[in-house]
Design a protein around this motif. Sequence first.
Motif, PDB file in Angstrom:
ATOM      1  N   ASN A 110       0.806  -1.227   0.000  1.00  0.00           N
ATOM      2  CA  ASN A 110       0.000   0.000   0.000  1.00  0.00           C
ATOM      3  C   ASN A 110       0.838   1.276   0.000  1.00  0.00           C
ATOM      4  N   ASN A 111       2.161   1.150  -0.056  1.00  0.00           N
ATOM      5  CA  ASN A 111       3.034   2.321  -0.062  1.00  0.00           C
ATOM      6  C   ASN A 111       3.190   2.815  -1.507  1.00  0.00           C
ATOM      7  N   THR A 112       2.186   3.558  -1.956  1.00  0.00           N
ATOM      8  CA  THR A 112       2.149   4.000  -3.352  1.00  0.00           C
ATOM      9  C   THR A 112       3.331   4.875  -3.734  1.00  0.00           C
ATOM     10  N   ALA A 113       3.734   5.776  -2.849  1.00  0.00           N
ATOM     11  CA  ALA A 113       4.847   6.680  -3.164  1.00  0.00           C
ATOM     12  C   ALA A 113       6.135   5.897  -3.385  1.00  0.00           C
ATOM     13  N   ALA A 114       6.424   4.966  -2.496  1.00  0.00           N
ATOM     14  CA  ALA A 114       7.650   4.164  -2.628  1.00  0.00           C
ATOM     15  C   ALA A 114       7.587   3.293  -3.883  1.00  0.00           C
ATOM     16  N   LYS A 115       6.466   2.639  -4.112  1.00  0.00           N
ATOM     17  CA  LYS A 115       6.333   1.789  -5.304  1.00  0.00           C
ATOM     18  C   LYS A 115       6.553   2.609  -6.566  1.00  0.00           C
ATOM     19  N   SER A 116       5.988   3.799  -6.616  1.00  0.00           N
ATOM     20  CA  SER A 116       6.131   4.677  -7.768  1.00  0.00           C
ATOM     21  C   SER A 116       7.602   5.038  -7.997  1.00  0.00           C
ATOM     22  N   LEU A 117       8.308   5.360  -6.921  1.00  0.00           N
ATOM     23  CA  LEU A 117       9.737   5.677  -7.027  1.00  0.00           C
ATOM     24  C   LEU A 117      10.508   4.484  -7.566  1.00  0.00           C
ATOM     25  N   TYR A 118      10.276   3.309  -6.987  1.00  0.00           N
ATOM     26  CA  TYR A 118      11.015   2.113  -7.420  1.00  0.00           C
ATOM     27  C   TYR A 118      10.739   1.781  -8.888  1.00  0.00           C
ATOM     28  N   LEU A 119       9.484   1.874  -9.295  1.00  0.00           N
ATOM     29  CA  LEU A 119       9.146   1.617 -10.701  1.00  0.00           C
ATOM     30  C   LEU A 119       9.836   2.632 -11.612  1.00  0.00           C
ATOM     31  N   SER A 120       9.929   3.879 -11.170  1.00  0.00           N
ATOM     32  CA  SER A 120      10.519   4.934 -12.007  1.00  0.00           C
ATOM     33  C   SER A 120      12.022   4.761 -12.209  1.00  0.00           C
ATOM     34  N   VAL A 121      12.681   4.012 -11.321  1.00  0.00           N
ATOM     35  CA  VAL A 121      14.115   3.768 -11.505  1.00  0.00           C
ATOM     36  C   VAL A 121      14.392   2.363 -12.042  1.00  0.00           C
ATOM     37  N   GLY A 122      13.325   1.682 -12.491  1.00  0.00           N
ATOM     38  CA  GLY A 122      13.527   0.424 -13.204  1.00  0.00           C
ATOM     39  C   GLY A 122      13.287  -0.852 -12.430  1.00  0.00           C
ATOM     40  N   PHE A 123      12.772  -0.768 -11.218  1.00  0.00           N
ATOM     41  CA  PHE A 123      12.434  -1.993 -10.487  1.00  0.00           C
ATOM     42  C   PHE A 123      11.145  -2.569 -11.047  1.00  0.00           C
ATOM     43  N   LYS A 124      11.018  -3.886 -10.992  1.00  0.00           N
ATOM     44  CA  LYS A 124       9.810  -4.574 -11.432  1.00  0.00           C
ATOM     45  C   LYS A 124       9.357  -5.512 -10.309  1.00  0.00           C
ATOM     46  N   GLN A 125       8.042  -5.621 -10.132  1.00  0.00           N
ATOM     47  CA  GLN A 125       7.509  -6.551  -9.132  1.00  0.00           C
ATOM     48  C   GLN A 125       7.695  -7.969  -9.635  1.00  0.00           C
ATOM     49  N   ILE A 126       8.246  -8.845  -8.776  1.00  0.00           N
ATOM     50  CA  ILE A 126       8.449 -10.233  -9.197  1.00  0.00           C
ATOM     51  C   ILE A 126       7.687 -11.229  -8.320  1.00  0.00           C
ATOM     52  N   ALA A 127       7.228 -10.790  -7.142  1.00  0.00           N
ATOM     53  CA  ALA A 127       6.500 -11.708  -6.263  1.00  0.00           C
ATOM     54  C   ALA A 127       5.801 -10.918  -5.158  1.00  0.00           C
ATOM     55  N   VAL A 128       4.980 -11.619  -4.395  1.00  0.00           N
ATOM     56  CA  VAL A 128       4.312 -11.048  -3.228  1.00  0.00           C
ATOM     57  C   VAL A 128       4.670 -11.912  -2.028  1.00  0.00           C
ATOM     58  N   ARG A 129       5.032 -11.272  -0.934  1.00  0.00           N
ATOM     59  CA  ARG A 129       5.321 -11.980   0.315  1.00  0.00           C
ATOM     60  C   ARG A 129       4.150 -11.688   1.256  1.00  0.00           C
ATOM     61  N   LYS A 130       3.282 -12.680   1.427  1.00  0.00           N
ATOM     62  CA  LYS A 130       2.062 -12.526   2.235  1.00  0.00           C
ATOM     63  C   LYS A 130       2.405 -12.238   3.695  1.00  0.00           C
ATOM     64  N   ASP A 131       1.666 -11.307   4.281  1.00  0.00           N
ATOM     65  CA  ASP A 131       1.735 -10.986   5.712  1.00  0.00           C
ATOM     66  C   ASP A 131       3.132 -10.587   6.203  1.00  0.00           C
ATOM     67  N   TYR A 132       3.969 -10.098   5.310  1.00  0.00           N
ATOM     68  CA  TYR A 132       5.352  -9.744   5.656  1.00  0.00           C
ATOM     69  C   TYR A 132       5.413  -8.642   6.707  1.00  0.00           C
ATOM     70  N   TYR A 133       4.494  -7.688   6.625  1.00  0.00           N
ATOM     71  CA  TYR A 133       4.477  -6.567   7.566  1.00  0.00           C
ATOM     72  C   TYR A 133       3.393  -6.742   8.629  1.00  0.00           C
TER      73      TYR A 133
END
Length: 150
Positions: A110-133
Amino acid sequence: MKEFSVLSWEKADCMRISELEKKCFDDPWSEEMLTASFSDDNFFGFKAESGGKLIGYIGVSSVFETADLLLIAVDENYRKEGVGRTLIERAIETAKAKNAERMMLEVYENNTAAKSLYLSVGFKQIAVRKDYYGVGKNALIMEKVLLNAL
């Protein structure tokens, strides 16, 4: 845009980094945890300062081909000023110099700002870690390829 400089994170910075960590996160790394990172030869980090004030930091562990972005934060008064991007870019340069082929991180889904930053520098989502936080709070695992395979 506010002016800032990026410097190597030294062990002596851990107290100030701990204070910013507490302001930015519900479950912050303690000063002891931050200080202990320096006993790991694979750890490196950078801090951002403006007028002598700590405004951001990034910590990475780079082992063999993988660099793990462990922690990053920017003071709320300096967000959207390029601080986070500059810290990530400096960390990527350093990881490449240490022969890392990829950089990995976890981010709260749910951290939209961080996700947006990471995507903008070339990171791609590769998996989901359930209940990590915590229950119902998943982490997205993201990766950025640093070196092209031959």
